[in-house]
Design a protein around this motif. Structure first.
Motif, PDB file in Angstrom:
ATOM      1  N   PHE A  70       0.818  -1.216   0.000  1.00 58.77           N
ATOM      2  CA  PHE A  70       0.000   0.000   0.000  1.00 58.77           C
ATOM      3  C   PHE A  70       0.853   1.269   0.000  1.00 58.77           C
ATOM      4  O   PHE A  70       0.301   2.364   0.068  1.00 58.77           O
ATOM      5  CB  PHE A  70      -0.911   0.018   1.234  1.00 58.77           C
ATOM      6  N   ARG A  71       2.189   1.122  -0.047  1.00 58.23           N
ATOM      7  CA  ARG A  71       3.061   2.287   0.123  1.00 58.23           C
ATOM      8  C   ARG A  71       2.944   3.283  -1.018  1.00 58.23           C
ATOM      9  O   ARG A  71       3.014   4.498  -0.806  1.00 58.23           O
ATOM     10  CB  ARG A  71       4.513   1.817   0.262  1.00 58.23           C
ATOM     11  N   ASN A  72       2.718   2.810  -2.263  1.00 57.37           N
ATOM     12  CA  ASN A  72       2.621   3.758  -3.379  1.00 57.37           C
ATOM     13  C   ASN A  72       1.204   4.333  -3.546  1.00 57.37           C
ATOM     14  O   ASN A  72       0.971   5.175  -4.400  1.00 57.37           O
ATOM     15  CB  ASN A  72       3.077   3.119  -4.685  1.00 57.37           C
ATOM     16  N   GLY A  73       0.282   3.841  -2.742  1.00 59.29           N
ATOM     17  CA  GLY A  73      -1.082   4.401  -2.746  1.00 59.29           C
ATOM     18  C   GLY A  73      -1.990   3.889  -3.830  1.00 59.29           C
ATOM     19  O   GLY A  73      -3.208   4.130  -3.808  1.00 59.29           O
ATOM     20  N   LEU A  74      -1.426   3.166  -4.842  1.00 60.54           N
ATOM     21  CA  LEU A  74      -2.240   2.749  -5.990  1.00 60.54           C
ATOM     22  C   LEU A  74      -3.256   1.684  -5.591  1.00 60.54           C
ATOM     23  O   LEU A  74      -4.463   1.797  -5.892  1.00 60.54           O
ATOM     24  CB  LEU A  74      -1.332   2.244  -7.124  1.00 60.54           C
ATOM     25  N   LYS A  75      -2.792   0.627  -4.929  1.00 61.01           N
ATOM     26  CA  LYS A  75      -3.734  -0.426  -4.532  1.00 61.01           C
ATOM     27  C   LYS A  75      -4.663   0.048  -3.406  1.00 61.01           C
ATOM     28  O   LYS A  75      -5.786  -0.435  -3.273  1.00 61.01           O
ATOM     29  CB  LYS A  75      -2.971  -1.682  -4.108  1.00 61.01           C
ATOM     30  N   LEU A  76      -4.178   1.011  -2.634  1.00 58.00           N
ATOM     31  CA  LEU A  76      -5.045   1.586  -1.594  1.00 58.00           C
ATOM     32  C   LEU A  76      -6.215   2.328  -2.233  1.00 58.00           C
ATOM     33  O   LEU A  76      -7.379   2.176  -1.816  1.00 58.00           O
ATOM     34  CB  LEU A  76      -4.239   2.532  -0.704  1.00 58.00           C
ATOM     35  N   PRO A  91      -4.819   8.714 -10.077  1.00 56.98           N
ATOM     36  CA  PRO A  91      -3.565   8.663  -9.311  1.00 56.98           C
ATOM     37  C   PRO A  91      -2.368   9.195 -10.132  1.00 56.98           C
ATOM     38  O   PRO A  91      -2.386   9.240 -11.359  1.00 56.98           O
ATOM     39  CB  PRO A  91      -3.420   7.168  -9.026  1.00 56.98           C
ATOM     40  N   ASP A  92      -1.341   9.639  -9.383  1.00 58.98           N
ATOM     41  CA  ASP A  92      -0.098  10.070 -10.045  1.00 58.98           C
ATOM     42  C   ASP A  92       0.664   8.829 -10.503  1.00 58.98           C
ATOM     43  O   ASP A  92       0.722   7.812  -9.789  1.00 58.98           O
ATOM     44  CB  ASP A  92       0.777  10.864  -9.068  1.00 58.98           C
ATOM     45  N   LYS A  93       1.267   8.905 -11.687  1.00 65.92           N
ATOM     46  CA  LYS A  93       1.947   7.750 -12.279  1.00 65.92           C
ATOM     47  C   LYS A  93       3.427   7.637 -11.872  1.00 65.92           C
ATOM     48  O   LYS A  93       4.042   6.602 -12.031  1.00 65.92           O
ATOM     49  CB  LYS A  93       1.855   7.807 -13.807  1.00 65.92           C
ATOM     50  N   GLY A  94       3.997   8.692 -11.340  1.00 64.17           N
ATOM     51  CA  GLY A  94       5.426   8.653 -11.012  1.00 64.17           C
ATOM     52  C   GLY A  94       5.735   7.732  -9.853  1.00 64.17           C
ATOM     53  O   GLY A  94       4.857   7.356  -9.077  1.00 64.17           O
ATOM     54  N   LYS A 100       4.062   9.071  -4.431  1.00 67.94           N
ATOM     55  CA  LYS A 100       3.413   8.106  -3.547  1.00 67.94           C
ATOM     56  C   LYS A 100       2.624   8.825  -2.450  1.00 67.94           C
ATOM     57  O   LYS A 100       1.488   8.448  -2.104  1.00 67.94           O
ATOM     58  CB  LYS A 100       4.459   7.178  -2.929  1.00 67.94           C
ATOM     59  N   ILE A 101       3.250   9.877  -1.884  1.00 67.28           N
ATOM     60  CA  ILE A 101       2.548  10.641  -0.829  1.00 67.28           C
ATOM     61  C   ILE A 101       1.263  11.261  -1.386  1.00 67.28           C
ATOM     62  O   ILE A 101       0.204  11.267  -0.732  1.00 67.28           O
ATOM     63  CB  ILE A 101       3.491  11.714  -0.244  1.00 67.28           C
ATOM     64  N   ASN A 105      -2.414  10.443   0.032  1.00 66.38           N
ATOM     65  CA  ASN A 105      -3.250  11.564   0.512  1.00 66.38           C
ATOM     66  C   ASN A 105      -4.617  11.570  -0.179  1.00 66.38           C
ATOM     67  O   ASN A 105      -5.636  11.902   0.427  1.00 66.38           O
ATOM     68  CB  ASN A 105      -2.533  12.895   0.281  1.00 66.38           C
ATOM     69  N   LYS A 106      -4.631  11.234  -1.476  1.00 66.23           N
ATOM     70  CA  LYS A 106      -5.931  11.149  -2.161  1.00 66.23           C
ATOM     71  C   LYS A 106      -6.814  10.086  -1.512  1.00 66.23           C
ATOM     72  O   LYS A 106      -8.024  10.270  -1.345  1.00 66.23           O
ATOM     73  CB  LYS A 106      -5.720  10.821  -3.639  1.00 66.23           C
TER      74      LYS A 106
END
Length: 898
Positions: A70-76, A91-94, A100-101, A105-106
């Protein structure tokens, strides 16, 4: 730190190295950095990971390590989209840290937008792989999206889930759910939850409390294989941990709640449908019973009316009296049960309409020609024909009585006349004068003159015979042909006698000139004896004359006439003595002058002995006539007693019926007591009325005696048997209808939730505007009543209300209709939309439902009821045999096809 551990083992308030000294709410206690028991942390990692994967697999992915993945936020973000059904920002792609932050945050912003307060959980901790903060965030998500909406009897989410578990497992032995940790260690609670909803998956009777690992693994395996609930816990970890982690248990148990919630929702929907269908089935049964009873009653009326319309008179009094007896049997035996059927039919109709109104169904419309008004009209026609039939019967009986009397009188007069004319034509045709002597010629002449005098005296009797024959013809006597033949024969014979008499006179007059000797005394005797004999014949005829009377006054008139006749007897005796004196003088002259008499008066066939015999007959008949008249007096007196006896009862019964009608009317509008008290009072009136039936039967018996005695009038009472019958039938109908009205009021009160005080207020308002005191309001009074209760009425609105309370346009508003209107807005009834929603649940949100689904979810009889009535569903991709539950639900609240 251990001193501030809460009962769940959660360390609250460690934020940035500081201890937060207040307990947080259940929704906030994982919004802090946490210190966990290692066993609990292990359980949470496994449980939360499995929970996340149960949702992520719907999107075709999963996680292996809950901190790392869940660290990059994508799967979250993907997890939140799956469980919420909503789209998050792109989501941001970078792959840089700030990308990731931004993604995390989103995700956190979306969680906050759902009303969740995140305290000290920041995107940096999640991106850095802080395990405790990550578990806290996932728990917050589970609370918000899996547990928060669970509420039983307005409890909190946790309490609601606990209460649901307690209720579902209450019947099971060795299960006592008190919390979400140690109550689940032996595995029986989980097995009980599964068995309660799917008894086919677990044989609970074979489970042992001393085998917790076996019980837990059984529950985990069955849930994963058959309920699509992934294995989130390890049996050994739970058993070997003194106090299992509460959040892990809650997360896993909440999956069971959601898995079985659909079944419970389907059960609720099925119950609602069963309730609605049961109401419709009961109503249709009542409709069928009404149709059957109405058909039978109308058929009986149809068969009975032609019998009552048959006015073909019988030819004899006996046959007509049998018709009257048959009619009495009809009134006393055959008709009363039909009166009860008609009353019961109206009661059933009113009860059915009340039930339809209370269940939000449209009013019942019977088949054409079977409305209550149609039956009432047919009944009214029956009673009109019935009344005319009875009047016709009595008129015919009187006519036949008169005819029998006239026919007997005709025969008597004809017999006397024929006896007198017997042989007269032969005598008149004789030519004895051709060989007679002078004296014999003279005698024949005088004899002929006496015959002419006698012939003239009989003219009146011939005219009477003709008059009686004419009256018999006018009254349509059944044997008029025989009467006419006999009368015509007498008239023809009479004319022939006249002709023969005239011819004989001409012949004797021609010969008389040759003979001069005339015996004056014989002639005088003959002339005087003939009218006297005729008078005696008339007297005998009158003394033997038949008579028919119907009152004491009429028989008294006959007695007066008889007394007047007896007063003439002395004068008649003088005439007899005078006539007999002539004969004595003849004997004296014959003796004086030595004339040898032949002993036969040449001028008449009447001898002094005939006069004496006939006089003796008159004197003998006088006392017999006296006796006959006195017997008739006794009969008329007996008839008068019957009249008075009938009148004495009728004058009591008639007012009693009227009084009971008024008392019942007062009870029905009385607001002093409850409806149950009114019902008890009406039941007592009904029992009193039933007990009074013996008086009606006794009066019927007296009425029958009167008719058998040919008594057709009664001046001592204004109440005829017909009046009493009609009043009695109206009384029976009124009490039955009134009881039914109160029953319907009770039914309405209980169904609508109306208190007795409200009902009394409605009754008081209704009674105040019931100005005619007949249990009904006319439209103007109803308008005034509504205005007094605060209704602002325009013409259009009042017209709409009148269509509700008076659908048949009778221009009156009954109390039941008034009550229905006053309570209509507050009724809690099922609607077509609610039934459609229930079917949609059973159909798994489809617009159609299958036969298998109906048979699986509903009881057999109600499932078949739906299958037989639902139409085929027509739509794209619908399977064969799909049924349209939407049109069926609408039809339940539409007009019946019966």
């Amino acid at each position: 730190i251990s001193e501030i551990l809460n009962p769940c083992g959660i360390v609250c308030g460690i934020v940035c190295g500081k201890i937060h000294e207040e307990y947080m709410t259940q929704e906030e206690d994982w919004d802090r950095d946490l210190l966990l028991d290692p066993a609990w942390e292990k359980q949470q990692r496994k449980t939360f990971t499995a929970w996340c994967n149960s949702h992520l697999r719907k999107a075709g992915t999963q996680i292996e390590n809950i901190e790392e993945d869940f660290r990059n936020g994508l799967k979250l973000m993907l997890l939140l989209e799956v469980i919420s059904g909503e789209r998050l920002p792109k989501p941001d792609k970078g792959k840089m840290r700030f990308h990731k932050i931004a993604n995390v945050n989103k995700a956190l912003d979306f969680i906050c937008s759902k009303g969740v307060k995140l305290v000290s959980i920041g995107a940096e901790e999640i991106v850095d792989g802080n395990g405790k903060m990550t578990l806290g965030m996932i728990w917050t998500i589970i609370l918000r999206f899996a547990i928060q909406d669970i509420s039983v009897e307005e409890t909190s989410a946790k309490e609601g889930l606990l209460l649901w578990c307690q209720r579902k497992t209450a019947p099971y032995r060795n299960v006592n759910v008190q919390n979400f940790h140690i109550s689940w260690k032996d595995g029986l609670a989980l097995c009980a939850l599964i068995h309660r909803h799917r008894p086919d998956l677990i044989d609970y009777s074979k489970l042992r409390k001393d085998d917790p690992i076996g019980n837990l693994n059984t529950a985990f395996e069955v849930a994963e294989k058959f309920l699509d609930i992934p294995k989130m816990l390890d049996a050994e970890d739970i058993v070997n941990t003194p106090k299992p982690d509460e959040k892990a248990i809650m997360t896993y148990v909440s999956c069971f709640y959601h898995a079985f919630a659909g079944a419970e929702q389907a059960e609720t929907a099925a119950n609602r449908i069963c309730k609605v269908l049961a109401v419709n089935q009961e109503n249709e049964k009542l409709m069928e019973e009404y149709e059957k009873l109405a058909s039978e009653l109308l058929e009986w009326i149809r068969r009975t009316v032609p019998w009552l319309e048959n006015r073909v008179a019988e030819q004899t009094m006996r046959a007509m009296q049998q018709k009257l007896e048959d009619f009495r049997d009809y009134r006393r035996i055959h008709k009363p049960p039909r009166v009860q059927e008609k009353c019961q039919l109206e009661i059933n109709f009113n009860t059915l309409q009340t039930k339809l109104r209370l269940s939000n169904r449209p009013a019942f419309m019977p088949s054409e020609g079977k409305m209550v008004s149609d039956i009432a009209n047919a009944w009214k026609g029956l009673e009109q024909v019935e009344k005319g039939y009875e009047e016709w019967l009595l008129t015919e009986i009187r006519r036949l009585e008169r005819l029998d009397h006239l026919a007997e009188k005709f025969k008597q007069k004809c017999s006397m006349h024929e006896a007198w004319t017997s042989g007269k034509e032969g005598l008149l045709s004789q030519k004895d004068y051709e060989s007679a002597s002078l004296m014999e010629i003279r005698a024949l002449m005088r004899k002929h003159e006496a015959f002419e005098s006698d012939l003239a005296a009989h003219q009146d009797r011939v005219e009477q015979i003709a008059a009686i024959a004419q009256e018999l013809n006018e009254l349509d006597y059944h044997d008029a042909a025989t009467v006419n033949t006999r009368c015509q024969g007498i008239c023809d014979q009479w004319d022939n006698l006249g002709t023969l008499t005239q011819k004989r006179r001409d012949a004797l007059e021609r010969v008389e000139k040759l003979w001069e000797t005339i015996d004056q005394l014989y002639l005088e005797f003959a002339k005087r004896a003939a009218p006297f004999n005729n008078w005696m014949d008339g007297a005998v005829e009158d003394l033997q004359d038949m008579f028919i009377v119907h009152s004491i006054e009429e028989i008294q008139s006959l007695i007066t006439a008889h007394d007047q006749f007896k007063a003439t007897l002395p004068e008649a005796d003088k005439e007899r003595m005078a006539t007999m004196g002539i004969h004595s003088e003849i004997l004296k002259i014959a003796q004086t002058y030595g004339i040898k008499l032949s002993g036969i008066n040449p001028y008449t066939n009447l001898s002094p002995q005939d006069i004496s015999n006939k006089w003796d007959t008159v004197k003998h008949l006088v006392p017999l006539r006296d006796q006959m008249l006195q017997e008739e007096v006794a009969r008329q007196q007996a008839n008068e007693r019957l009249r008075r006896q009938f009148a004495a009862q009728a004058n009591i019964i008639g007012p009693w019926i009227q009084t009971k009608m008024e008392e019942i009317s007062h009870v029905s509008v009385d607001i002093a007591g409850s409806l149950e008290e009114q019902m008890n009072s009406l039941k007592q009136y009904e029992q009193n009325i039933i007990n009074y039936k013996s008086n009606i039967d006794k009066l019927e018996g007296d009425h029958q005696l009167s008719q058998e005695s040919l008594i057709f009038d009664n001046k001592h009472t204004n109440y005829s048997m017909e009046h009493v019958r009609v009043g009695w039938e109206q009384l029976l109908t009124t009490i039955a209808r009134t009881i039914n009205e109160v029953e319907n009021q009770i039914l309405t009160r209980d169904a609508k939730g109306i208190s007795q005080e409200q009902l009394n207020e409605f009754r008081a308002s209704f009674n105040h505007f019931d100005r005619k005191r007949n249990g009904m309001m006319d439209p103007d009074d109803f308008r005034a009543c509504l205005i007094s209760m605060g209704y602002d009425l325009g013409e259009v609105e009042f017209a709409r209300i009148m269509t509700l309370v008076d659908p048949n346009n009778t221009s009156v508003v009954t109390f039941q209709a008034f009550i229905d209107f006053m309570t209509r807005e507050t009724a809690e009834t099922d609607t077509a939309e609610q039934v459609m929603a229930s079917f949609k649940i059973l159909a798994s949100d489809k617009n159609y439902i299958t036969v298998d689904e109906l048979r699986r979810e509903l009881p057999p009889d109600q499932a078949e009821y739906c299958i037989s009535r639902m139409t085929r569903f027509v739509g794209p991709d619908s399977p064969a045999g799909a049924l349209d539950y939407i049109s069926f639900s609408s039809a339940l609240y539409g007009e019946s096809d019966l």
